[in-house]
Scaffold this motif. Structure first.
Motif, PDB file in Angstrom:
ATOM      1  N   TYR B  32       0.655  -1.100  -0.263  1.00 23.05           N
ATOM      2  CA  TYR B  32       0.045  -0.085   0.043  1.00 23.05           C
ATOM      3  C   TYR B  32       1.009   1.369  -0.091  1.00 23.05           C
ATOM      4  O   TYR B  32       2.118   1.069   0.430  1.00 23.05           O
ATOM      5  N   THR B  34       1.099   4.969   1.476  1.00 21.81           N
ATOM      6  CA  THR B  34       0.679   5.915   2.397  1.00 21.81           C
ATOM      7  C   THR B  34       1.564   7.177   2.624  1.00 21.81           C
ATOM      8  O   THR B  34       2.781   7.101   2.410  1.00 21.81           O
ATOM      9  N   PHE B  46      -0.645  10.729   9.904  1.00 22.87           N
ATOM     10  CA  PHE B  46      -1.315  10.105   8.817  1.00 22.87           C
ATOM     11  C   PHE B  46      -2.156  11.118   7.896  1.00 22.87           C
ATOM     12  O   PHE B  46      -2.739  11.837   8.440  1.00 22.87           O
ATOM     13  N   GLN B  49      -4.223   6.975   2.487  1.00 21.67           N
ATOM     14  CA  GLN B  49      -3.672   5.738   2.098  1.00 21.67           C
ATOM     15  C   GLN B  49      -4.273   5.215   0.684  1.00 21.67           C
ATOM     16  O   GLN B  49      -5.533   5.380   0.823  1.00 21.67           O
TER      17      GLN B  49
END
Lengths: 113, 111
Positions: B32, B34, B46, B49
């Motif tokens: 993935y 991110t 964060f 994503q």
């Protein structure tokens, strides 16, 4: 409040004096990591853990040890610190590996004289 | 191990859209992508994503082409508070897969 805590936040020590930086998370996350951050080098992973008693080396593990005896705690140990370990250290936890959000602690600024 | 490459720095002005591209030529099938934001002396936070195509949330959009060898973080109408370092991270969910941060892109938003 869901969080990752680190202690101490600031530490000045001398070469060769063993030290431990604690990391604790209250989110019941499986995965935890330690990173160091140095100017111009970004974040580099030191060690990571996928579960209790399961740890593995990251990109820059030399001079560091970790342990994961409990799910919530992941201390970083410097057995014999040297000046090149002067850095800003971050602990992080995540519920999933890779595709999970990592929650970072506030950081520990270490100076080794 | 998927390595990422980002521009070192970018400048923008308030109200503009900013696009930051990350290159990850050897991304694995189960990796993935991110993106994180970091302010000075704080831990990364964060942002977004994705795995493929386009992902949008209240903060940003993430564009991933079909070959997944790159990704673009898009910040709409940036403000001064968006001045930060942005990191692209590629990783998968296989046991034992390390996570690697890119070098980060320092975004400076000017008035």
């Amino acid at each position: 409040e869901a969080q990752v805590t680190q202690n101490p936040r600031y530490l000045i020590t001398v070469t060769g004096k063993k030290l431990t930086v604690t990391c604790s998370q209250n989110m019941n996350h499986e995965y935890m990591s330690w990173y160091r951050q140095d100017p111009g080098l970004g974040l580099r992973q030191i060690y990571y853990s996928m579960n209790v008693e399961v740890t593995d080396k990251g990109d820059v593990p030399e001079g560091y040890k970790v342990s994961r005896k409990e799910k919530r705690n992941f201390p970083l140990i410097l057995e014999s610190p040297s000046p090149n370990q002067t850095s800003l250290y971050f602990c992080a936890s995540s519920p999933f590996w890779g595709h999970g959000t990592q929650y970072f602690g506030p950081g520990t600024r270490l100076l080794v004289l | 191990l998927a390595k990422t490459t980002q521009p070192i720095s970018m400048d923008s002005y308030e109200g503009q859209e900013v696009n930051i591209t990350c290159s990850h030529n050897n991304i694995a099938t189960n990796d993935y992508i991110t993106w994180y934001q970091q302010f000075p002396s704080q831990g990364p936070r964060f942002i977004i994503q994705g795995y493929k195509t386009k992902v949008t949330n209240e903060v940003a959009s993430l564009f991933i082409p079909a070959d997944r060898k790159s990704s673009t973080l898009s910040l709409p109408r940036v403000s001064l508070s968006d001045t930060a370092v942005y990191y692209c991270l590629v990783g998968g969910d296989n046991a034992g897969n390390m996570l690697t941060f890119g070098g980060g892109t320092r975004l400076m938003v000017k008035p």
